[in-house]
Design a protein around this motif. Structure first.
Motif, PDB file in Angstrom:
ATOM      1  N   ASP A 164       0.835  -1.208   0.000  1.00 26.90           N
ATOM      2  CA  ASP A 164       0.000   0.000   0.000  1.00 26.90           C
ATOM      3  C   ASP A 164       0.869   1.258   0.000  1.00 26.90           C
ATOM      4  O   ASP A 164       0.556   2.245  -0.677  1.00 26.90           O
ATOM      5  CB  ASP A 164      -0.934  -0.003   1.215  1.00 26.90           C
ATOM      6  CG  ASP A 164      -2.025  -1.061   1.104  1.00 26.90           C
ATOM      7  OD1 ASP A 164      -2.306  -1.526  -0.008  1.00 26.90           O
ATOM      8  OD2 ASP A 164      -2.591  -1.426   2.158  1.00 26.90           O
ATOM      9  N   THR A 165       1.973   1.217   0.751  1.00 26.35           N
ATOM     10  CA  THR A 165       2.909   2.345   0.760  1.00 26.35           C
ATOM     11  C   THR A 165       3.479   2.583  -0.633  1.00 26.35           C
ATOM     12  O   THR A 165       3.547   3.728  -1.112  1.00 26.35           O
ATOM     13  CB  THR A 165       4.054   2.074   1.751  1.00 26.35           C
ATOM     14  OG1 THR A 165       3.522   1.998   3.080  1.00 26.35           O
ATOM     15  CG2 THR A 165       5.097   3.189   1.704  1.00 26.35           C
ATOM     16  N   LEU A 166       3.871   1.519  -1.304  1.00 26.28           N
ATOM     17  CA  LEU A 166       4.444   1.655  -2.640  1.00 26.28           C
ATOM     18  C   LEU A 166       3.391   2.078  -3.658  1.00 26.28           C
ATOM     19  O   LEU A 166       3.690   2.836  -4.589  1.00 26.28           O
ATOM     20  CB  LEU A 166       5.105   0.342  -3.054  1.00 26.28           C
ATOM     21  CG  LEU A 166       6.341  -0.040  -2.239  1.00 26.28           C
ATOM     22  CD1 LEU A 166       6.869  -1.401  -2.676  1.00 26.28           C
ATOM     23  CD2 LEU A 166       7.431   1.012  -2.357  1.00 26.28           C
ATOM     24  N   ARG A 167       2.175   1.610  -3.492  1.00 26.30           N
ATOM     25  CA  ARG A 167       1.096   2.036  -4.397  1.00 26.30           C
ATOM     26  C   ARG A 167       0.931   3.552  -4.359  1.00 26.30           C
ATOM     27  O   ARG A 167       0.691   4.192  -5.394  1.00 26.30           O
ATOM     28  CB  ARG A 167      -0.212   1.346  -4.017  1.00 26.30           C
ATOM     29  CG  ARG A 167      -1.425   1.834  -4.812  1.00 26.30           C
ATOM     30  CD  ARG A 167      -2.706   1.146  -4.371  1.00 26.30           C
ATOM     31  NE  ARG A 167      -2.919   1.242  -2.935  1.00 26.30           N
ATOM     32  CZ  ARG A 167      -3.410   2.319  -2.320  1.00 26.30           C
ATOM     33  NH1 ARG A 167      -3.721   3.411  -3.017  1.00 26.30           N
ATOM     34  NH2 ARG A 167      -3.573   2.332  -1.020  1.00 26.30           N
ATOM     35  N   ARG A 168       1.079   4.120  -3.195  1.00 21.65           N
ATOM     36  CA  ARG A 168       0.896   5.573  -3.047  1.00 21.65           C
ATOM     37  C   ARG A 168       2.012   6.384  -3.699  1.00 21.65           C
ATOM     38  O   ARG A 168       1.893   7.612  -3.827  1.00 21.65           O
ATOM     39  CB  ARG A 168       0.755   5.926  -1.564  1.00 21.65           C
ATOM     40  CG  ARG A 168      -0.577   5.472  -0.964  1.00 21.65           C
ATOM     41  CD  ARG A 168      -0.800   6.045   0.412  1.00 21.65           C
ATOM     42  NE  ARG A 168       0.065   5.458   1.420  1.00 21.65           N
ATOM     43  CZ  ARG A 168      -0.240   4.375   2.142  1.00 21.65           C
ATOM     44  NH1 ARG A 168      -1.410   3.760   1.967  1.00 21.65           N
ATOM     45  NH2 ARG A 168       0.599   3.901   3.053  1.00 21.65           N
ATOM     46  N   LEU A 169       3.081   5.724  -4.122  1.00 21.02           N
ATOM     47  CA  LEU A 169       4.128   6.438  -4.853  1.00 21.02           C
ATOM     48  C   LEU A 169       3.700   6.778  -6.274  1.00 21.02           C
ATOM     49  O   LEU A 169       4.345   7.585  -6.938  1.00 21.02           O
ATOM     50  CB  LEU A 169       5.409   5.599  -4.904  1.00 21.02           C
ATOM     51  CG  LEU A 169       6.118   5.346  -3.574  1.00 21.02           C
ATOM     52  CD1 LEU A 169       7.333   4.461  -3.792  1.00 21.02           C
ATOM     53  CD2 LEU A 169       6.523   6.647  -2.892  1.00 21.02           C
ATOM     54  N   GLY A 170       2.622   6.153  -6.744  1.00 17.05           N
ATOM     55  CA  GLY A 170       2.124   6.463  -8.078  1.00 17.05           C
ATOM     56  C   GLY A 170       2.933   5.770  -9.156  1.00 17.05           C
ATOM     57  O   GLY A 170       3.532   4.716  -8.954  1.00 17.05           O
ATOM     58  N   ALA A 171       2.973   6.382 -10.315  1.00 12.79           N
ATOM     59  CA  ALA A 171       3.524   5.749 -11.514  1.00 12.79           C
ATOM     60  C   ALA A 171       5.034   5.940 -11.649  1.00 12.79           C
ATOM     61  O   ALA A 171       5.552   6.195 -12.741  1.00 12.79           O
ATOM     62  CB  ALA A 171       2.813   6.288 -12.752  1.00 12.79           C
ATOM     63  N   LEU A 172       5.762   5.795 -10.552  1.00 14.86           N
ATOM     64  CA  LEU A 172       7.217   5.854 -10.635  1.00 14.86           C
ATOM     65  C   LEU A 172       7.754   4.562 -11.249  1.00 14.86           C
ATOM     66  O   LEU A 172       7.227   3.477 -10.995  1.00 14.86           O
ATOM     67  CB  LEU A 172       7.831   6.013  -9.236  1.00 14.86           C
ATOM     68  CG  LEU A 172       7.692   7.352  -8.525  1.00 14.86           C
ATOM     69  CD1 LEU A 172       8.445   7.296  -7.195  1.00 14.86           C
ATOM     70  CD2 LEU A 172       8.230   8.485  -9.376  1.00 14.86           C
ATOM     71  N   PRO A 173       8.822   4.629 -12.032  1.00 13.32           N
ATOM     72  CA  PRO A 173       9.486   3.409 -12.471  1.00 13.32           C
ATOM     73  C   PRO A 173      10.024   2.621 -11.280  1.00 13.32           C
ATOM     74  O   PRO A 173      10.348   3.196 -10.233  1.00 13.32           O
ATOM     75  CB  PRO A 173      10.624   3.920 -13.358  1.00 13.32           C
ATOM     76  CG  PRO A 173      10.204   5.285 -13.788  1.00 13.32           C
ATOM     77  CD  PRO A 173       9.435   5.837 -12.633  1.00 13.32           C
TER      78      PRO A 173
END
Length: 250
Positions: A164-173
């Motif tokens: 969930d934390t990583l999902r919130r980073l959005g469309a980062l590579p």
């Protein structure tokens, strides 16, 4: 470690950021995919040395190849598994570089690096967001397939929260610890979470059907996985069973 799902979790990245260089270790295998990805980070035109993320195994040729790229300023690791860290002492010896252990945001290699705690795969797993342009995900998100939750050190509840934390980073590579780079962190995190939820339902069904021991669940839920991977699958099943026991407690 890759599970039986071998497709990428998101679209592949077309090209690396200008500050990232990949040197892949020659330790390909069922648990490491094409080998451990050692990442060298340095801002273009910077006078700083490289930051090396995950030196990889103790393979002299690999470590010499990493050191040959130029001065190394510092070393970072994403987690303590030996296929990422075994070569740390030797690379430090070759380059004189210290191993960094920073929380929060710091400057390294002429770049701004944010360390994010992402436990789950292991208790010590960390991801690094660089210049708000890409995330180095270690084994929390792989470039292909799915990763294990390495029970008892790994924890499924923590892993889902980290996704969930990583999902919130959005469309980062995503620059992963194994496999090819991915184009979209949020998409990969959602894919992984959906996969975990589906696996949990399969595990619950296997237990309801009479599977009593973790290996019995593996034989049912991971029947299509090469048996060489069953010990790793059993570690994940133990994490799944512990999570279900806690989540389903009245």
């Amino acid at each position: 470690m890759v599970g039986h799902v071998t497709a990428p979790a998101a679209a592949l990245l077309d090209s690396l950021p200008s500050w990232a260089t990949l040197v892949r270790a020659p330790n390909a295998g069922p648990m490491t995919l094409d080998g451990t990805n050692t990442w060298l980070l340095r801002a273009p035109g910077s006078d700083a040395g490289y930051v090396v993320v995950d030196p990889g195994p103790l393979d002299e040729g690999h470590l010499q190849a990493v050191a040959a790229h130029g001065p190394v300023e510092s070393i970072l690791i994403t987690h303590g598994h030996f296929d990422h860290t075994e070569g740390v002492p030797r690379l430090a010896e070759l380059t004189g570089a210290p191993v960094l252990d920073f929380d929060g945001t710091f400057e390294a290699g002429g770049l701004t690096v944010q360390a994010i705690d992402t436990p789950g795969h292991t208790g010590d797993s960390v991801c690094y967001v660089v210049n708000d342009e890409a995330v180095l995900s270690g084994d929390t998100i792989l470039g292909r397939g799915t990763t294990i939750v390495a029970w008892p050190d790994g924890d499924l509840g923590s892993y889902l929260a980290s996704l969930d934390t990583l999902r919130r980073l959005g469309a980062l590579p995503v620059l992963p610890g194994h496999g090819p780079p991915l184009a979209n962190c949020a998409a990969a995190a959602v894919y992984y979470r959906n996969h975990r939820e589906a696996r949990l339902e399969q595990v619950r069904s296997a237990v309801a059907a009479g599977a009593e021991e973790p290996i019995d669940v593996v034989r049912t839920v991971y029947a299509d996985v090469d048996e060489v991977l069953w010990p790793a699958a059993e570690a994940t099943v133990r994490a799944q069973l512990a999570y279900l026991k806690e989540r389903d407690r009245p």
